[in-house]
Each structure stands twice: as C-alpha cells, then as structure tokens.
Design an enzyme around this catalytic site. Structure first.
Site, PDB file in Angstrom:
ATOM      1  N   TYR A   1      -2.828  11.026  -7.461  1.00  0.00           N
ATOM      2  CA  TYR A   1      -2.748   9.582  -7.683  1.00  0.00           C
ATOM      3  C   TYR A   1      -3.852   9.200  -8.661  1.00  0.00           C
ATOM      4  CZ  TYR A   1      -1.703   4.731  -6.496  1.00  0.00           C
ATOM      5  OH  TYR A   1      -1.302   3.420  -6.538  1.00  0.00           O
TER       6      TYR A   1
ATOM      7  N   TYR B   1       3.801   3.701 -13.794  1.00  0.00           N
ATOM      8  CA  TYR B   1       3.094   3.407 -12.555  1.00  0.00           C
ATOM      9  C   TYR B   1       4.084   2.984 -11.484  1.00  0.00           C
ATOM     10  CZ  TYR B   1      -0.421   1.361  -9.409  1.00  0.00           C
ATOM     11  OH  TYR B   1      -1.211   1.066  -8.335  1.00  0.00           O
TER      12      TYR B   1
END
Length: 385
Positions: free
Chosen positions: A284, A334
């Site tokens: 992440y 994203y």
C-alpha cells in the site's frame, strides 16, 4: 493454508472517469470479475463491499446485480486495509461453509470534472470538540499533514532523506511504464522529484498518491473448485490483520512503527512462509514514506534502515525485490487496497505483459488504513500450501 482462492478479477476504466456513479462502476467490475472466472451471476452467494471517500457503495449493490439469494453480505470498513480484511473474511467463510462464491468490490468517484484533486479530501475533518480540536485549529485535518509528520519524524530519528523517498517514486514510475492502465508512465528523475511542488514538508507532489475514480472486484471460492474454472487460481495462503490506533503524545512511536509486524506474523504463520519465500511485494503506497516504513516493519531491513535499503535500486524492474510492479498508487491508480491486490493477482497469473516480474510463485500484499493505524497482510500464491 486457507483452502480458498481468487478466481476472477474485474477492473473498470480507472482515473478521470466521469458520468457514472460508484454503484454503477462497482456493478461493471463485479460482472467483469464473475465473467473472468467463467461463472454465472447466479452462482454468487456472497457479496462484500467497501466504499471510498464518497461512501456511495452499500450492500444494496446486490439488488442492482440481481443477486436475490445471498448467504453472506456485508459492508467492510477498515480504510485502506479493507481489501485484505475482506479476503480474510472470504477465506474464513468458505472454510466454515457459510458461503461458496464471494465477490469483493471497491468503488469510488471522488474526482469531479471541474474540481481540484485536493477537494476530494476536503471532508476529512477532525472533530471540533475536546483535545482533538487542536487538529482543526492547526490545520492538520487531512492525510498529507499526518504522513508528512510521520516522514519528518523518521528523517529526524534515522537520517532518512528526500532522496530516499524519491527513489521509491522513481522505481514505481519505471514499473508503471509497462502498465497500460497506469495514469503516469513517463520516467522521472531525481531532479524531477526534487523540483516537484511541496505538498506538506517533507512530502512533495511525487511523494503522494493519485486520486482516482473507478472500481475493482475479485471473486473468491474454494481451492477445490478453483481448478475447474476459467482463470488460473491465485491461492490465499495466509491472511492477517493488526491495528494500532493513532496516539499523538510524547511517548508515542506513531509514524515510526506500524502494525505491519503483527499482521505479517499472523499471515506468514498461516501460510508457513518467511520473507525469503516472497517473490514479489505489492505494498500500500498512499505515500512514498508508507512504502519505506512498511518495508522496515515487515523485516526486509532493520528499523531505520529503509532509506539505505531502497537507495541501490532493488525495488526497480530488474532489482532483487520487485515492488509495486504496476506503478502502485503513486503512478498507476488509487483504488485503496485493491490496487496492490489486483496487481498481485495479475503477476501471479503471469498477465503483467511488459511489467511482468519473472514467474513469481508467492506475493506479499499489504493494506494500510487511517494514518498508519490499521494494517492487513495477504500471502498469495500460485499453489495451494
């Protein structure tokens, strides 16, 4: 070993996608994932949803999809850690016999045609009451400020530099060059990073993730059934989560240490693997600093040595630790935790094309939620352990 596998992946157009709502995009991604698995919609008996900033996606998506009989449905909210949490829930439900074929989906539409990218985060406000009111008074109400504080603490404590963060941005842009879905594919240089505008010192624009519209979905079923379906199965070998709520006080190590060690310990113990078994890492990456501190906390290097660890190019294509091979959230798109999850599926299937990182057998996937507070870890592989 969990006895479950990811057998379908569906992705909509990602980025500056306008004219469709989050539920509409989610429905498209779910249908694509189910078709990718070679299944019919009527074979789905579980639905897990997670929504981004807009909060539009709810279990009512089931009605839009025509799913009239479900054994499992839920909305999961662990921020960027949600994808890993959802996959773990699927594995547990399948092992328990609660459901047999579960779809997990994320969708969001924070971008508007005329609005600024930063406007998407304008609702991220701190409370006005009690001690927490200092955040609003000081202007520290959005993620940029908190991650900048964390990065600065690391710099002051361990000597980490802007150049170290820049190397992460550069390496992921090199990976993005081979990803046709990536928003930014042109290479960047150290000078490009140094000259990019400040967002919140010490973070520059190239240290910060994109904001994207779109949806990603995956289908999870039993490992036994997976071998008979259309797509190569990606086995869920291990999953874990751990959470350390933010405490901003004198004796706090917030920002320097995350819950990744505990999350990794649980996932790796279940999978029966060590770091040496990991072929590709999908982390992440809401900020370059998130990648650096996560590498440390998983144990790829000692605490405080993340800067030195990345500076020799080992995260780049051809390096010893392929990391965020699709460009990640810094250069590609994203979709919260579904960005690293989807790329791990692509790599383990061997579908990476120009960005394929060899023939990986095992992938590590991380999810980070809140402001370095919530963490999920997945160990995925080509084979069932």
């Amino acid at each position: 070993m969990t006895g479950a596998a990811i057998v379908g992946l569906g992705m909509t157009e990602l980025g500056a996608v306008f004219g469709r709502t989050a539920p509409q995009l989610a429905a498209d991604a779910v249908r694509a994932a189910v078709a990718d698995a070679g299944l019919a919609m009527g074979e789905v008996d579980g639905l897990l949803v997670t929504s981004g900033l807009g909060g539009e996606l709810t279990p009512q998506l089931a009605g839009r999809l025509g799913l009239d009989e479900l054994a499992l449905v839920s909305s999961v909210g662990a921020y960027g850690a949600s994808a890993g949490v959802m996959i773990g829930m699927c594995a547990q439900a399948i092992a328990a016999g609660t459901a047999s074929t579960i779809v997990c989906v994320f969708a969001d539409t924070p971008l508007t045609e005329k609005g600024r990218t930063g406007d998407a985060w304008s609702a991220a406000r701190a409370p006005l009451d009690g001690v927490q009111g200092w955040q609003t008074a000081s202007g520290g109400t959005a993620p940029n400020a908190y991650y900048a504080l964390a990065a600065r603490r690391h710099m002051e404590m361990y000597g980490t530099t802007t150049e170290h963060l820049g190397e992460i941005a550069i390496s992921q842009r090199l990976w993005a060059a081979g990803n046709p879905l990536a928003r930014f594919r042109d290479p960047i240089t150290p000078e490009d990073h140094r000259s990019s505008p400040w967002i919140a010192d010490p973070l520059r624009r190239l240290d910060c993730c994109l904001v994207s519209n779109g949806a990603v979905a995956v289908v999870v079923t039993s490992a036994e059934r997976a071998g008979d379906l259309a797509a190569p199965p990606v086995h869920i070998q291990g999953h874990g989560q751990a959470h350390r709520p933010r405490r901003l006080r004198r004796d706090s190590d917030w920002g320097l240490r995350t819950a990744a060690p505990e999350s990794w310990a649980r996932a790796s113990r279940m999978a029966g693997v060590t770091l040496s078994d990991i072929d590709v890492v999908e982390l992440y990456d809401c900020y370059t600093y998130t990648v650096l501190v996560t590498l440390e906390d998983y144990g790829f290097c000692e605490k405080g040595e993340g800067g030195a660890f990345v500076e020799d190019g080992r995260l780049r294509p051809g390096g010893s630790l392929p990391c965020n091979t699709g460009g990640g959230q810094l250069s590609s798109f994203y979709m919260w935790g579904f960005t690293p999850l989807s790329e791990a599926v692509i790599q383990l299937r061997g579908d990476g094309g120009a960005r394929q990182a060899g023939e990986p057998g095992t992938a590590l996937v991380s999810g980070n939620g809140g402001f370095l507070e919530y963490h999920s870890t997945l160990v995925l592989g080509k084979e069932e352990r």
